[in-house]
Structures are given as C-alpha cells and as structure tokens.
Write a protein that holds these residues in place. Structure first.
Motif, short mmCIF file in Angstrom:
data_model
loop_
_atom_site.label_atom_id
_atom_site.label_comp_id
_atom_site.label_asym_id
_atom_site.label_seq_id
_atom_site.Cartn_x
_atom_site.Cartn_y
_atom_site.Cartn_z
N SER A 67 0.83 -1.21 0.00
CA SER A 67 0.00 0.00 0.00
C SER A 67 0.86 1.26 0.00
N GLU A 68 2.01 1.20 0.68
CA GLU A 68 2.88 2.38 0.73
C GLU A 68 3.57 2.61 -0.61
N TRP A 69 3.85 1.55 -1.35
CA TRP A 69 4.39 1.71 -2.70
C TRP A 69 3.37 2.39 -3.61
N ILE A 70 2.13 1.98 -3.51
CA ILE A 70 1.09 2.59 -4.35
C ILE A 70 0.99 4.08 -4.05
N THR A 71 1.04 4.43 -2.77
CA THR A 71 0.99 5.84 -2.38
C THR A 71 2.20 6.60 -2.90
N ALA A 72 3.39 5.98 -2.80
CA ALA A 72 4.62 6.64 -3.23
C ALA A 72 4.63 6.88 -4.73
N ILE A 73 4.17 5.92 -5.49
CA ILE A 73 4.12 6.08 -6.95
C ILE A 73 3.14 7.20 -7.32
N ASP A 74 1.99 7.20 -6.68
CA ASP A 74 1.00 8.25 -6.96
C ASP A 74 1.54 9.64 -6.60
N ALA A 75 2.23 9.73 -5.48
CA ALA A 75 2.79 11.02 -5.06
C ALA A 75 3.88 11.48 -6.01
N THR A 76 4.68 10.55 -6.51
CA THR A 76 5.73 10.90 -7.47
C THR A 76 5.12 11.44 -8.76
N LYS A 77 4.08 10.78 -9.23
CA LYS A 77 3.41 11.25 -10.45
C LYS A 77 2.79 12.63 -10.24
#
Length: 249
Positions: A67-77
């Motif tokens: 779940s934290e990876w999904i959040t990190a990818i979204d934040a990067t985008k």
C-alpha cells in the motif's frame, strides 16, 4: 548532465549509499524522490538538495508494504508527472550475531527481496507509459559468495534480487525498460549492521579484498549513475560488482 529532467525514485535514500545516489542523481539533473522510513533524515537530505537549487521531494516509504508503494508512486506522479528511473536500494544488513534467527530470515526476505519486487511491480507500468526507463537494483557480493558473519537469509535475498533483475530485464525489454543490478562489496557499516561494524571483524574482512580497502558509497553511486543513464542504453540484465576484486578471488 547525464540525467537531465529524468524523474528518479531512490529508496533507502536517507543515508549511506542511498543518500549518495540521490545526491549524485540530483547533481546530474534528475528530479529525485527520496524514499525511506527515516522521515527526519530523508527530509534533511531533500532540504540540502533544494538549498542547492536542485529538485527533490521526500516520501516516507516502508518498501515491504504494498500500500505504501502505491501511495509513493502516486505522489511521485503528482509531483513530477512520470517515473524514469528506480533505484531499489533500501535494505537491512545481514551481519547479525544469531546466524540462524528465523524471524530475522523472514525480515531480510521481506525488506530486501519483497521490497525490490514491489518497487519493480509498481514502477514498470509507469515507466512504460513514458516510453521506457531504467531500474537499478542494489544487490551485494553476498549474492555470489558467502561470509562467516553474514546471515544466510541475506545471501538468499540478495541472490534473489540478482535473479529477479535478470528476469525483469528479459520480461520487460519490449517496453523499453532496462533492469540491472549493482553488487557492492564491503562498504561502511550499514545503520542496521552489528557484527561487521566491529573493528576487529572489519580488519579480517579486508583479507579477502585484493584492493585492501573498503569501498566508498560514492563508488556505488557512480555505478548506479552509469546504469541509469543513456550511456548504458544497450545494457540490461547485467551485474556490476563494486567490490575491490573480492569476487575475483
């Protein structure tokens, strides 16, 4: 600049090799996303980069948590629009007193191997949308050779990273994504190192290093930079050992 306007995620970027990689990538023109569980240290790295006029953001990330990876990818985008480079650097040391600790075996696999897999899983599709990208997975000489002070779970996880790297390189080459691994030898002790941080042990470790010195974190950063850059445009699925000749023995 070798990474001009590239967007790079660097995990474990709050200290050690990850910090050095983040700093070098930013100096080479990348927009760097520093990810780590160490929020204060990671934020400090980013602030130092911003104070130099470089582009960087911090995202708190436990690499073992999907779940934290999904959040990190979204934040990067959201911050930078895309992802061009991923450096899977985050990991924990295998130099611990109890070499048969089952709980630590599980933890080594969870952070070092699962974390690397999740990083690739959630970055590859985003890279493909931009026409490709480069992934650099930080493995270890422990993927190839054993040491008396290293938990076998560390060897297993780092060897797993090496083979996942090769698999991903083959499976996603058609998407324009290159995947390579860097294998550091004996470096400054990690934050989680125990036995290998002891002075007496470190003296003995040098006996197996032909160059008779420990590596520097910037030497690993330079290797990661090369593999992430367009200079390595026809290199994928390879292993680059930064070990002073240790694995040549």
């Amino acid at each position: 600049m070798r990474l001009n306007n590239k967007v790079a995620i660097v995990t474990g970027g709050a200290n050690g090799m990850g910090k050095s990689i983040a700093q070098l990538f930013a100096l080479e023109g990348a927009k760097v996303v520093v990810c780590d569980v160490l929020e204060d240290e990671g934020t400090q790295v980013v602030n130092e980069l911003k104070n130099k006029g470089l582009k960087a953001e911090f995202i708190k990330l436990n690499v073992s948590q999907e779940s934290e990876w999904i959040t990190a990818i979204d934040a990067t985008k959201k911050s930078f629009g895309r992802i061009d480079i991923l450096v899977n650097n985050a990991g924990i040391s295998g130099a611990v007193p109890d070499l048969m600790d089952l709980a630590y075996f599980d933890r080594l696999w969870e952070v070092n191997a699962r974390g690397t897999f999740l990083g690739m899983k959630y970055s590859i599709d985003e890279m493909a949308k931009s026409g490709g990208g480069a992934i650099v997975n930080i493995s270890s000489v422990a993927s190839l050779v054993a040491q008396p002070v290293v938990h076998m779970g560390y060897n297993a996880a780092k060897a797993g990273i090496q083979l996942m790297t090769r698999s991903a390189a083959v499976q996603f080459a058609d998407k324009g994504i290159r995947v390579n691994s860097v294998h550091p030898g004996w470096m400054p002790p990690m934050r989680t190192s125990a036995v290998s941080a002891e002075p007496g042990v470190r003296v003995k470790l040098l006996e197996g290093v032909p160059m008779q010195r420990f590596g520097r974190v910037e030497e690993v950063a330079n290797a990661a930079l090369f593999l992430a850059s367009d200079e390595a445009s026809y290199i994928t699925g390879t292993q680059l050992f930064v070990d002073g000749g240790l694995t040549a023995m």
